[in-house]
Design an enzyme around this catalytic site. Structure first.
Site, PDB file in Angstrom:
ATOM      1  N   GLY A   1      -1.301  -5.244  -6.251  1.00 54.20           N
ATOM      2  CA  GLY A   1      -1.773  -5.625  -4.911  1.00 54.20           C
ATOM      3  C   GLY A   1      -3.264  -5.394  -4.787  1.00 54.20           C
ATOM      4  O   GLY A   1      -3.932  -4.939  -5.714  1.00 54.20           O
TER       5      GLY A   1
ATOM      6  N   GLY B   1      -6.041  -3.670  -2.223  1.00 61.30           N
ATOM      7  CA  GLY B   1      -6.273  -2.810  -1.068  1.00 61.30           C
ATOM      8  C   GLY B   1      -7.681  -3.009  -0.548  1.00 61.30           C
ATOM      9  O   GLY B   1      -8.435  -3.830  -1.093  1.00 61.30           O
ATOM     10  N   GLU B   2      -8.040  -2.252   0.497  1.00 63.25           N
ATOM     11  CA  GLU B   2      -9.352  -2.414   1.108  1.00 63.25           C
ATOM     12  C   GLU B   2     -10.477  -2.021   0.158  1.00 63.25           C
ATOM     13  O   GLU B   2     -11.563  -2.571   0.187  1.00 63.25           O
ATOM     14  CB  GLU B   2      -9.410  -1.547   2.368  1.00 63.25           C
TER      15      GLU B   2
ATOM     16  N   GLY C   1     -10.162  -1.796  -3.323  1.00 66.07           N
ATOM     17  CA  GLY C   1     -10.049  -2.301  -4.688  1.00 66.07           C
ATOM     18  C   GLY C   1      -8.595  -2.557  -5.030  1.00 66.07           C
ATOM     19  O   GLY C   1      -7.724  -2.583  -4.160  1.00 66.07           O
ATOM     20  N   GLU C   2      -8.362  -2.719  -6.358  1.00 69.04           N
ATOM     21  CA  GLU C   2      -7.018  -3.083  -6.791  1.00 69.04           C
ATOM     22  C   GLU C   2      -6.029  -1.936  -6.626  1.00 69.04           C
ATOM     23  O   GLU C   2      -6.404  -0.772  -6.686  1.00 69.04           O
ATOM     24  CB  GLU C   2      -7.066  -3.451  -8.269  1.00 69.04           C
ATOM     25  N   VAL C   3      -4.760  -2.318  -6.446  1.00 74.98           N
ATOM     26  CA  VAL C   3      -3.683  -1.328  -6.473  1.00 74.98           C
ATOM     27  C   VAL C   3      -2.848  -1.660  -7.705  1.00 74.98           C
ATOM     28  O   VAL C   3      -2.480  -2.814  -7.909  1.00 74.98           O
ATOM     29  CB  VAL C   3      -2.810  -1.415  -5.205  1.00 74.98           C
TER      30      VAL C   3
ATOM     31  N   LYS D   1      -4.268   3.612  -6.595  1.00 73.48           N
ATOM     32  CA  LYS D   1      -5.320   2.883  -5.873  1.00 73.48           C
ATOM     33  C   LYS D   1      -6.639   3.369  -6.427  1.00 73.48           C
ATOM     34  O   LYS D   1      -6.832   4.584  -6.530  1.00 73.48           O
ATOM     35  CB  LYS D   1      -5.285   3.227  -4.384  1.00 73.48           C
TER      36      LYS D   1
ATOM     37  N   ASP E   1      -1.855   1.860  13.264  1.00 74.58           N
ATOM     38  CA  ASP E   1      -1.728   0.577  12.577  1.00 74.58           C
ATOM     39  C   ASP E   1      -0.317   0.419  12.033  1.00 74.58           C
ATOM     40  O   ASP E   1      -0.128  -0.012  10.894  1.00 74.58           O
ATOM     41  CB  ASP E   1      -2.771   0.497  11.447  1.00 74.58           C
TER      42      ASP E   1
HETATM   43  P1  AMP Z   1      -2.818  -0.923   0.828  1.00 77.57           P
HETATM   44  O1  AMP Z   1      -4.254  -0.830   0.499  1.00 77.57           O
HETATM   45  O2  AMP Z   1      -2.150   0.413   0.951  1.00 77.57           O
HETATM   46  O3  AMP Z   1      -2.533  -1.822   1.969  1.00 77.57           O
HETATM   47  O4  AMP Z   1      -2.128  -1.586  -0.459  1.00 77.57           O
HETATM   48  C1  AMP Z   1      -2.283  -2.933  -0.797  1.00 77.57           C
HETATM   49  C2  AMP Z   1      -0.992  -3.483  -1.390  1.00 77.57           C
HETATM   50  O5  AMP Z   1      -0.671  -2.778  -2.577  1.00 77.57           O
HETATM   51  C3  AMP Z   1       0.216  -3.264  -0.481  1.00 77.57           C
HETATM   52  O6  AMP Z   1       0.372  -4.287   0.435  1.00 77.57           O
HETATM   53  C4  AMP Z   1       1.362  -3.219  -1.474  1.00 77.57           C
HETATM   54  O7  AMP Z   1       1.766  -4.530  -1.811  1.00 77.57           O
HETATM   55  C5  AMP Z   1       0.721  -2.574  -2.680  1.00 77.57           C
HETATM   56  N1  AMP Z   1       1.001  -1.133  -2.688  1.00 77.57           N
HETATM   57  C6  AMP Z   1       0.250  -0.158  -2.148  1.00 77.57           C
HETATM   58  N2  AMP Z   1       0.812   1.055  -2.356  1.00 77.57           N
HETATM   59  C7  AMP Z   1       1.939   0.836  -3.046  1.00 77.57           C
HETATM   60  C8  AMP Z   1       2.976   1.690  -3.565  1.00 77.57           C
HETATM   61  N3  AMP Z   1       2.956   3.002  -3.384  1.00 77.57           N
HETATM   62  N4  AMP Z   1       3.993   1.127  -4.206  1.00 77.57           N
HETATM   63  C9  AMP Z   1       4.042  -0.210  -4.384  1.00 77.57           C
HETATM   64  N5  AMP Z   1       3.112  -1.062  -3.925  1.00 77.57           N
HETATM   65  C10 AMP Z   1       2.069  -0.561  -3.261  1.00 77.57           C
END
Ligand code: AMP
Length: 856
Positions: free
Chosen positions: A530, A532-533, A535-537, A555, A648
């Site tokens: 995924g 995130g704000e 960088g990559e997750v 993250k 949020d």
């Molecule tokens: P966030 O910055 O927390 O919104 O994360 C961005 C995206 O990464 C999320 O919408 C999820 O799809 C994925 N993601 C974040 N944390 C997790 C996690 N603990 N397990 C699985 N996917 C995650």
């Protein structure tokens, strides 16, 4: 012949014995007439392949529906490949059966819809691939939201949008004799129903609303402003002679002042006041007259000249005196003489002669003698003696010689005058000094050096006392703060309170207090999951010595970050690290000692809840959905107990693991909003999820989290539908203000929608707490029967307005569940009906028997 043996014409095909059938039937060109989505209702009969001997392998029980958009109304040949498939259509369990030689015909009706937006019209085609089928009728139609009047605005017959979820925004026009209160707007839903009326019109002055139109006020009635609720009866002493009056005219002899509102009765000017009473008190006169129903009837005229003739005239005026031309005619007068009074103080004393033992003084008559001055009194004393011992002298003139004084001594003098009414006040003090000289000197009032000294002395004193005051205030504030914090500690003994990491001066101190530092070599990154704000997750594995390897989400903070970005990135970990709950995403640790910085959390296999639900649309039982909601509520209760406000909460910020456990995540927003005062009014605020008071004045509380929770409930029950569909944010805010709330999603149990509506109470104190929500959901899970009642399939405009659906009982108990239905229903509602037979085989046929089931 149809079911009633009436002859009908059909298109038939029944090549069930030959393989590889590909037979087509095409309609004429159908103009789409502005429609964007058309519905095709097909009526047909289909032979059950089982009823035809020897057709195995070649007989089919479906046909395909195709369409082709075109501007050409007479295309003679259209290639097969230009047709786009709409759907494969099967009989809805209604086959034509052969029953002892007689055919029993079963007519199937199937409806499909298709978006047609690119050309003026289209062709439909039916492809047979080897079924025994008779096409009885094809009806093609599109849907409109019918012409309607809402809030005194007319909305025209409107063709629905192209997509099943699209809303067409329509502006209404005010009905005759009405004006716009706020631009009238409504949305035409895909099903031909009007949704969310906003704004509206008001009947013009002189008109009132009657069944959606504006009707003129009848004779004897009036309406002054469009915002008045309706026509009112003419006020007393007024009348209207024509329909549609905006004001009632006064009867003759009655008047209304310019400032009188049209709702006020017409009146007459008053008579003169009667029985005027006057009371003289020295130089004051009190005039009184009996009550006339008007304002006050008493007046005090002070500071008149004493012993003087005065004439007072009292005029009675009301709002219509001017209009009636009565003017000052209605009046009464009284003439009287004021008494003598004590004189005002003497304002200035002068020393005319000064010697070693005497002072000659002179003064002016008081400004207001208030009568005949009978004498003056002079009081004096040595300044050093203060007023402990003084002497008095009386004189008829305005001067006096004071003798027998000590040389080189300062004396203080006061003078007062007396009339028949008594003494007036003493004058201010005047100081004069005797000298050593036998020759007289002219006195100058107060010694100027002395004055200077006293002023500076008083100044210094003031400064000192101000300083003492400020210091003592500081002291008390400090001790109060200390006391407050001690009191706070006593308020919640034993309850862990969330600590805002931004209160730490050094962000690294916060992160190491709440998060474990992980050695980067124990992390094995596998793939990107995924964005995130920051960088990559990624997902990956974490192996900590002495522990089992676990899957984690990682993250990272992309390179080139600022100090603020580092702080914001790590703050999420500092917040998350303080929580420990099965429905809150668990922090494994952080990597801060080498780059890139990382936050490591438990891995949630199914990702974010909104995307997960959209992917599995309609695939869960109501109990499974309620189970997810229960998890979220439990996590939120934990956060609220720790005094943490999420701000949020939305399905996109809930993560789902492989066991469908939902966990609250995303602890980033709470700070961003506080940092940037503009943020609340710009794009950072998730308007659709946020309570009105948080949007309007940033009042973020657990109660505003409860509002967001209601939206999450709606998202979950509608399988990830976007709240308020494609309405814009401004319209959402307006609709909320006007009291509209999201309708129940399709198949939503009434109790769940009621809970959502409770979360969306305008008054935040009226909303349930997370603890109450949790109790409620637990109750529902224990009694799945309560979830059976749904509000019908489709929301209607009236449902939106009242917020409550019309209650239709829909049985979810399928026939197969009888007779031991309670066990069967229970298993079905938790998605485990496949174990029914296994449990039955083991002797568990009732819920009572199941209670005896042990873990073993
Ligand atoms: P966030 O910055 O927390 O919104 O994360 C961005 C995206 O990464 C999320 O919408 C999820 O799809 C994925 N993601 C974040 N944390 C997790 C996690 N603990 N397990 C699985 N996917 C995650």
């Amino acid at each position: 012949m149809d079911e009633k043996n009436v002859p009908i014409r059909t298109y038939q095909v029944c090549n069930v014995l030959e393989p590889n059938q590909n037979n087509w039937l095409r309609t004429d060109w159908i103009p789409r007439s502005g429609a964007q989505r058309v519905y095709v209702e097909v009526k047909f009969t289909l032979r059950d392949c089982n009823s035809l001997p020897g057709v195995t392998g070649t007989c089919k029980e479906t046909f395909n529906l195709y369409y082709h958009e075109s501007n050409e109304d007479r295309e003679s040949y259209i290639k097969e490949s230009s047709f786009i498939k709409v759907d494969t259509v099967a009989a809805d369990e209604s086959f034509t059966q052969v029953d002892v030689g007689d055919r029993i015909m079963k007519l199937n009706t199937e409806v499909r819809d298709v978006k047609v937006t690119t050309r003026k019209g289209f062709y439909l085609a039916f492809q047979d691939v080897g079924a025994c089928i008779a096409l009885v009728s094809v009806r093609v139609f599109y849907k409109t939201c019918p012409l309607t009047i809402r809030n005194l605005a007319t909305f025209p017959d409107t063709v629905t949008g192209a997509d099943t979820s699209s809303l067409v925004e329509v502006r209404g026009s005010c009905v005759n004799q009405s004006e716009e209160r706020e631009e009238p707007k409504m949305y035409c839903g895909a099903d031909g129903e009007w949704l969310v009326p906003i704004g509206g019109c008001l009947c013009n002055p002189g008109y009132q609303e009657k069944s959606g139109t504006c009707k003129a006020c009848s004779v004897g009635f009036y309406k002054a402003k469009s915002s008045d609720p309706g026509c009112s009866k003419c006020p007393p002493h007024s009348h209207s002679v024509r329909d549609g009056a905006t004001v009632c005219d006064c009867h003759s002899g009655f008047f209304r002042a310019d400032s009188d509102p049209p709702s006020m009765a017409c009146t007459q000017p008053p008579s003169a006041p009667q029985q005027l009473i006057s009371v003289v008190n020295e130089t004051s006169v009190v005039l009184e007259w009996p009550e006339t129903g008007l304002k006050t009837t008493r007046v005090v005229v002070s500071e008149l000249r004493a012993h003087t003739h005065y004439t007072f005239i009292v005029h009675a005026h009301n709002g219509v005196s001017q209009a009636s031309g009565a003017g000052a005619a209605q009046s009464v007068s009284v003439t009287l003489t004021t008494n003598q009074a004590a004189p005002s103080p003497v304002s200035f004393i002068q020393a005319t002669d000064v010697t070693r033992h005497s002072l000659s003084l002179a003064w002016q008559q008081p400004d207001r003698p208030n009568g005949v001055i009978l004498e003056y009194e002079v009081k004096f004393y040595e300044k050093d003696q203060r007023e402990r011992s003084y002497r008095i002298m009386r004189t008829f003139s305005r001067s006096v010689d004071v003798t027998g004084l000590n040389p080189l001594t300062v004396y203080v003098f006061h003078v007062r005058a007396r009339t028949a009414a008594g003494y007036g006040e003493f004058s201010a003090p005047f100081e004069f000094s005797t000298n050593s000289d036998p020759f007289p000197l002219i006195g100058e009032g107060v010694n100027s050096a002395f004055l200077l000294l006293s002023i500076s002395g008083v100044g210094i004193l003031l400064l000192i006392s101000a300083a003492v005051f400020i210091i003592s205030r500081r002291r008390s504030k400090y001790s109060k703060t200390k006391q407050d914090s001690e009191e706070e500690k006593h308020l919640n003994p034993g309850v862990k309170i969330y600590v805002d990491p931004f209160t730490y001066e050094d962000p690294d101190q916060a992160i190491h207090e709440f998060a474990k530092e992980i050695d980067v070599s124990s992390i094995h990154i596998e793939r990107v999951i995924g964005m995130g704000e920051f960088g990559e997750v990624c997902s990956g594995r974490l192996r900590v010595q002495g522990k089992r390897e676990i899957y984690v989400a990682i993250k990272s903070l992309k390179a080139g970050y600022s100090d603020k970005q580092r702080r914001d990135f790590l703050s999420e970990a500092s917040i998350m690290g303080q929580f420990d709950h099965p429905n809150i995403i668990r922090l494994e640790g952080v990597v801060t000692r080498c780059k890139p910085l990382m936050i490591i959390t438990e891995y949630m296999e199914n990702g974010s809840l909104d995307a997960f639900l959209r992917k599995h649309d309609g695939q869960f039982t109501v109990i499974q959905l309620v189970g997810m909601l229960r998890g979220i509520a439990s996590g939120m209760k934990y956060l609220s107990d720790m005094s943490y406000v999420h701000r949020d909460l939305a399905a996109r910020n809930i993560l789902v693991n492989s066991n469908l456990v939902c966990k609250v995540s995303d602890f980033g927003l709470s700070r961003v909003l506080e940092d940037d005062p503009e943020a609340a009014y710009t794009t950072r605020i998730p308007i659709r999820w946020t309570a009105p008071e948080a949007i309007a004045y940033r009042k973020f509380t657990t109660a505003s989290d409860v509002w967001s929770y209601g939206i999450v409930m709606w998202e979950v029950v509608s399988y990830g539908e976007r709240p308020y569909w494609d309405m814009n944010n401004q319209d959402v805010i307006k609709a909320m203000e006007e009291g509209y709330r999201l309708p129940a999603p399709m198949d939503c149990p009434v109790v769940l929608h009621q809970l959502m509506l409770d979360c969306w109470e305008r008054e935040r104190a009226e909303r349930p707490t997370f603890s109450q929500i949790l109790n409620m959901l637990d109750k529902l899970i224990r009694n799945p029967g309560t979830l059976r009642r749904t509000g019908g399939d489709r929301p209607t405009a009236t449902m939106l307005e009242s917020g409550v659906g019309s209650e239709v009982c829909v049985s979810v108990v399928p026939q197969v569940c009888m007779p031991e239905w309670s066990m069967c229903v229970w298993l079905q509602s938790i998605g485990l009906e496949r174990y029914r037979d296994t449990l039955a085989a083991a002797g568990y046929t009732s819920l009572d028997s199941l209670l005896a089931l042990t873990h073993q």
